[in-house]
Design a protein around this motif. Structure first.
Motif, short mmCIF file in Angstrom:
data_model
loop_
_atom_site.label_atom_id
_atom_site.label_comp_id
_atom_site.label_asym_id
_atom_site.label_seq_id
_atom_site.Cartn_x
_atom_site.Cartn_y
_atom_site.Cartn_z
N LEU A 132 8.89 -19.11 -4.85
CA LEU A 132 8.58 -18.55 -3.54
C LEU A 132 9.72 -18.86 -2.58
CD1 LEU A 132 6.63 -17.41 -1.31
CD2 LEU A 132 5.78 -19.76 -1.08
N SER A 133 10.13 -17.86 -1.84
CA SER A 133 11.10 -18.08 -0.76
C SER A 133 10.57 -17.44 0.52
CB SER A 133 12.47 -17.50 -1.12
OG SER A 133 12.39 -16.09 -1.31
N ALA A 134 10.77 -18.11 1.62
CA ALA A 134 10.26 -17.63 2.92
C ALA A 134 11.06 -18.29 4.03
CB ALA A 134 8.78 -17.95 3.07
N PRO A 135 11.14 -17.66 5.19
CA PRO A 135 11.83 -18.29 6.32
C PRO A 135 11.11 -19.56 6.74
CG PRO A 135 10.64 -16.33 7.02
CD PRO A 135 10.59 -16.33 5.54
N THR A 136 11.86 -20.55 7.17
CA THR A 136 11.26 -21.82 7.59
C THR A 136 10.57 -21.71 8.93
OG1 THR A 136 13.39 -22.49 8.54
CG2 THR A 136 12.94 -23.17 6.27
N ASP A 154 8.29 -14.55 -7.16
CA ASP A 154 8.77 -14.09 -8.46
C ASP A 154 8.21 -15.01 -9.54
OD1 ASP A 154 10.09 -12.56 -10.30
OD2 ASP A 154 12.03 -13.54 -10.04
N ASP A 155 8.09 -14.47 -10.73
CA ASP A 155 7.65 -15.26 -11.88
C ASP A 155 8.20 -14.58 -13.12
OD1 ASP A 155 6.46 -16.76 -13.81
OD2 ASP A 155 4.43 -16.57 -13.06
N VAL A 156 9.11 -15.26 -13.80
CA VAL A 156 9.73 -14.68 -14.99
C VAL A 156 8.72 -14.50 -16.12
CG1 VAL A 156 12.01 -15.58 -14.43
CG2 VAL A 156 10.45 -16.95 -15.84
N THR A 161 1.09 -13.02 -18.62
CA THR A 161 -0.26 -13.29 -18.18
C THR A 161 -1.18 -12.15 -18.61
OG1 THR A 161 0.08 -12.21 -16.03
CG2 THR A 161 0.62 -14.56 -16.19
N TRP A 162 -2.49 -12.41 -18.60
CA TRP A 162 -3.43 -11.41 -19.10
C TRP A 162 -3.42 -10.13 -18.25
CZ3 TRP A 162 -7.46 -9.49 -16.19
CH2 TRP A 162 -7.79 -10.20 -15.01
N SER A 163 -3.13 -10.29 -16.95
CA SER A 163 -3.15 -9.12 -16.07
C SER A 163 -1.77 -8.57 -15.78
CB SER A 163 -3.82 -9.49 -14.74
OG SER A 163 -3.05 -10.48 -14.07
N GLY A 164 -0.75 -9.40 -16.01
CA GLY A 164 0.60 -9.00 -15.62
C GLY A 164 0.82 -9.05 -14.12
N LEU A 165 -0.09 -9.72 -13.39
CA LEU A 165 0.01 -9.79 -11.93
C LEU A 165 -0.03 -11.24 -11.47
CD1 LEU A 165 -2.51 -6.95 -10.99
CD2 LEU A 165 -0.01 -6.80 -11.01
N LEU A 166 0.45 -11.46 -10.25
CA LEU A 166 0.40 -12.78 -9.63
C LEU A 166 -0.67 -12.81 -8.56
CD1 LEU A 166 4.18 -13.66 -9.05
CD2 LEU A 166 2.63 -14.72 -10.68
N GLU A 167 -1.25 -13.96 -8.36
CA GLU A 167 -2.16 -14.15 -7.23
C GLU A 167 -1.41 -14.90 -6.14
OE1 GLU A 167 -6.27 -16.49 -6.03
OE2 GLU A 167 -5.88 -15.98 -8.13
N VAL A 168 -1.35 -14.30 -4.97
CA VAL A 168 -0.61 -14.87 -3.85
C VAL A 168 -1.54 -15.02 -2.65
CG1 VAL A 168 1.34 -14.59 -2.27
CG2 VAL A 168 1.53 -13.80 -4.64
N GLN A 193 -7.21 -5.92 -5.51
CA GLN A 193 -8.04 -6.24 -6.66
C GLN A 193 -8.13 -7.74 -6.89
OE1 GLN A 193 -7.08 -3.97 -10.22
NE2 GLN A 193 -6.03 -2.46 -8.97
N PHE A 194 -7.10 -8.45 -6.43
CA PHE A 194 -7.04 -9.87 -6.72
C PHE A 194 -6.96 -10.74 -5.47
CE2 PHE A 194 -5.40 -7.54 -10.29
CZ PHE A 194 -6.02 -8.15 -11.37
N ILE A 195 -6.70 -10.13 -4.30
CA ILE A 195 -6.54 -10.90 -3.07
C ILE A 195 -7.49 -10.36 -2.02
CG2 ILE A 195 -4.89 -11.67 -1.32
CD1 ILE A 195 -2.66 -11.11 -3.29
N SER A 196 -8.28 -11.22 -1.45
CA SER A 196 -9.20 -10.80 -0.41
C SER A 196 -8.95 -11.59 0.86
CB SER A 196 -10.66 -11.02 -0.85
OG SER A 196 -10.88 -12.38 -1.16
N GLY A 197 -9.27 -10.99 2.01
CA GLY A 197 -9.01 -11.64 3.29
C GLY A 197 -9.90 -12.85 3.49
N GLY A 198 -9.36 -13.88 4.20
CA GLY A 198 -10.12 -15.09 4.49
C GLY A 198 -10.84 -14.96 5.82
N ASP A 199 -11.43 -16.05 6.28
CA ASP A 199 -12.15 -16.06 7.53
C ASP A 199 -11.25 -15.71 8.69
OD1 ASP A 199 -14.32 -16.82 6.10
OD2 ASP A 199 -14.15 -18.97 6.54
N ASP A 200 -11.73 -14.81 9.55
CA ASP A 200 -11.03 -14.43 10.78
C ASP A 200 -9.63 -13.89 10.49
OD1 ASP A 200 -13.20 -15.33 12.30
OD2 ASP A 200 -12.41 -17.39 12.27
N ASN A 201 -9.42 -13.37 9.28
CA ASN A 201 -8.12 -12.81 8.92
C ASN A 201 -6.97 -13.80 9.05
OD1 ASN A 201 -9.10 -10.26 8.20
ND2 ASN A 201 -9.05 -9.58 10.33
#
Length: 204
Positions: A132-136, A154-156, A161-168, A193-201
């Motif tokens: 994972l890379s992101a601005p500080t 990224d993930d080499v 994986t069974w789905s071929g997808l990452l959970e972020v 399909q794999f990521i849902s919003g949390g409380d109060d977005n």
């Protein structure tokens, strides 16, 4: 006298190496020549490199290829060549797993057809953690939408994986309150399909 061709022997069983590991060739490959003359040995790999002890190479002649590469050919005495082989290391390509082999070819100055043997290898998969890379830090204005650029994952190994997808999961720590997150992505339907919003977005 009649010239006898040089010979080579290799471990007959398949050897197992972990992904991104290495294998010392000591005890697995050996050459011989009953005529005890200078011979040429070529070691090569398909999905890896051969690393030779550079201190030993000085006693022979580099004929082809290069050290720390998929192929190297050296001309020297039998005893020196066996020392070179014993000090050599096979290193698979980065993140490669699957089947490979080390081929060793030996020929003398008289016989034109080389003697060839194979050392069969199985490189087993090892999970690599995602990156994972992101601005500080990001400067935001109150009551204005701010686009956060430079966030990449990224993930080499994702195809393994069974789905071929990452959970972020992306979240904000908002001590004052009022912040929210949204994702703008052409494949958002796929992400949902794999990521849902949390409380109060505050996470997504």
């Amino acid at each position: 006298p009649v010239n006898d061709p040089p010979s080579a022997t290799a471990t007959s069983t398949t050897l197992t190496i972990a992904e991104d590991g290495e294998l010392r060739l000591n005890g697995h490959l050996r050459v011989a020549d009953i005529d005890d003359e200078l011979i040429t040995v070529t070691m090569s790999a398909v999905r890896g490199s051969i690393n030779v002890n550079s201190d030993l190479l000085g006693g022979g002649v580099l004929i082809g290829g290069a050290n720390n590469s998929p192929s190297i050919a050296v001309r020297a005495t039998v005893s020196l060549l066996n020392s070179i082989i014993e000090g050599s290391v096979y290193v698979p390509d980065t993140n490669f797993n699957g089947v490979d082999k080390v081929t060793i070819s030996v020929v003398d100055s008289v016989v034109n057809s080389p003697t060839i043997v194979f050392l069969n290898l199985l490189i087993t998969a090892v999970n690599d953690p995602p990156t994972l890379s992101a601005p500080t830090a990001v400067l935001v204005d109150s009551n204005k939408n701010t686009i956060i650029n430079g966030v990449t994952v990224d993930d080499v190994d994702v195809v393994e994986t069974w789905s071929g997808l990452l959970e972020v999961k992306i979240s904000i720590e908002d001590e004052i309150g009022g912040g929210s997150l949204s994702i703008s992505n052409p494949q958002k339907s796929l992400l949902s399909q794999f990521i849902s919003g949390g409380d109060d977005n505050k996470s997504t």
